[in-house]
Design an enzyme around this catalytic site. Structure first.
Site, PDB file in Angstrom:
ATOM      1  N   LYS A 109      40.736  41.542  46.882  1.00 20.55           N
ATOM      2  CA  LYS A 109      39.852  40.444  47.305  1.00 20.55           C
ATOM      3  C   LYS A 109      40.640  39.171  47.534  1.00 20.55           C
ATOM      4  CE  LYS A 109      37.022  38.446  44.289  1.00 20.55           C
ATOM      5  NZ  LYS A 109      37.235  36.980  44.274  1.00 20.55           N
ATOM      6  N   ASP A 141      33.084  40.353  47.551  1.00 23.91           N
ATOM      7  CA  ASP A 141      32.670  39.713  46.302  1.00 23.91           C
ATOM      8  C   ASP A 141      31.215  40.063  46.032  1.00 23.91           C
ATOM      9  OD1 ASP A 141      31.197  38.167  48.054  1.00 23.91           O
ATOM     10  OD2 ASP A 141      32.354  36.343  47.748  1.00 23.91           O
TER      11      ASP A 141
END
Length: 207
Positions: A128, A146
């Site tokens: 991420k 997310d």
């Protein structure tokens, strides 16, 4: 809802303005690139607001201050993980500062996934965070998975229940491909679709 946002002239203008800022970052110097990397280190397991405030507290000290100074600044501005993130910032600075752009940009210009793999060698940077960093320096073909994007995909029935805090690499790439498929329906890069989804989920464009 998402389609109406993508087609909304005001929202689209705000998103594209943010995209232009990321493109400017791509042309910027090493300091800007390392600042974006530091920001992404700070966002891991923290909110955007907390990370952004911490980054502003640190200012240009990310380029030269020692670990104790960084730790104390993070602590003073109420950032939660001040010990760990101070260590990560210093380790990243020692590992890549001064050569971050020259090493990553040629890779990303040709293969963004390969550039992401390279960034995973930095302590504190996961899939991420690496994707977030690359998007913020002007590369838009990777997804920033997310909880907001997970919630969006669950709500539209694109995925089932999942634990966003413990995504394996293969699961991350699977979700990324799901989002790429959605993005193609809007004729958007997945990194730009991300901004519309974030606006849809939070009513802000701040990433």
């Amino acid at each position: 809802m998402l389609r109406s946002l993508v087609q909304n002239p005001k929202v689209r203008a705000r998103v594209l303005e943010r995209v232009d800022e990321f493109k400017l970052n791509n042309l910027s110097n090493e300091e800007v690139w390392f600042r974006e990397l530091t920001f992404c280190l700070l966002t891991a397991n923290s909110s955007f607001i907390s990370a952004y405030q911490a980054l502003n507290c640190l200012g240009d000290k990310i380029y030269y201050a020692d670990e104790e100074v960084v730790r104390n600044i993070l602590k003073s501005c109420k950032y939660r993980f001040y010990n760990l993130k101070a260590k990560y910032i210093i380790m990243a600075r020692e590992k890549v500062y001064g050569k971050l752009k020259e090493e990553i940009k040629p890779l990303a210009d040709n293969d963004q996934q390969l550039a992401r793999e390279k960034l995973l060698n930095i302590k504190g940077i996961g899939m991420k965070e690496a994707s977030h960093f690359l998007r913020n320096v002007g590369y838009f073909d990777l997804a920033i998975i997310d909880r907001h994007l997970i919630n969006f995909m669950k709500r539209i029935g694109a995925i089932g229940e999942t634990d966003v805090k413990h995504l394996s690499k293969s699961r991350y790439i699977y979700f990324e491909n799901v989002l790429k498929s959605i993005a193609s329906n809007f004729n958007l890069s997945v990194g730009i679709l991300d901004l519309f989804i974030w606006y849809n989920e939070t009513n802000t464009i701040v990433k």
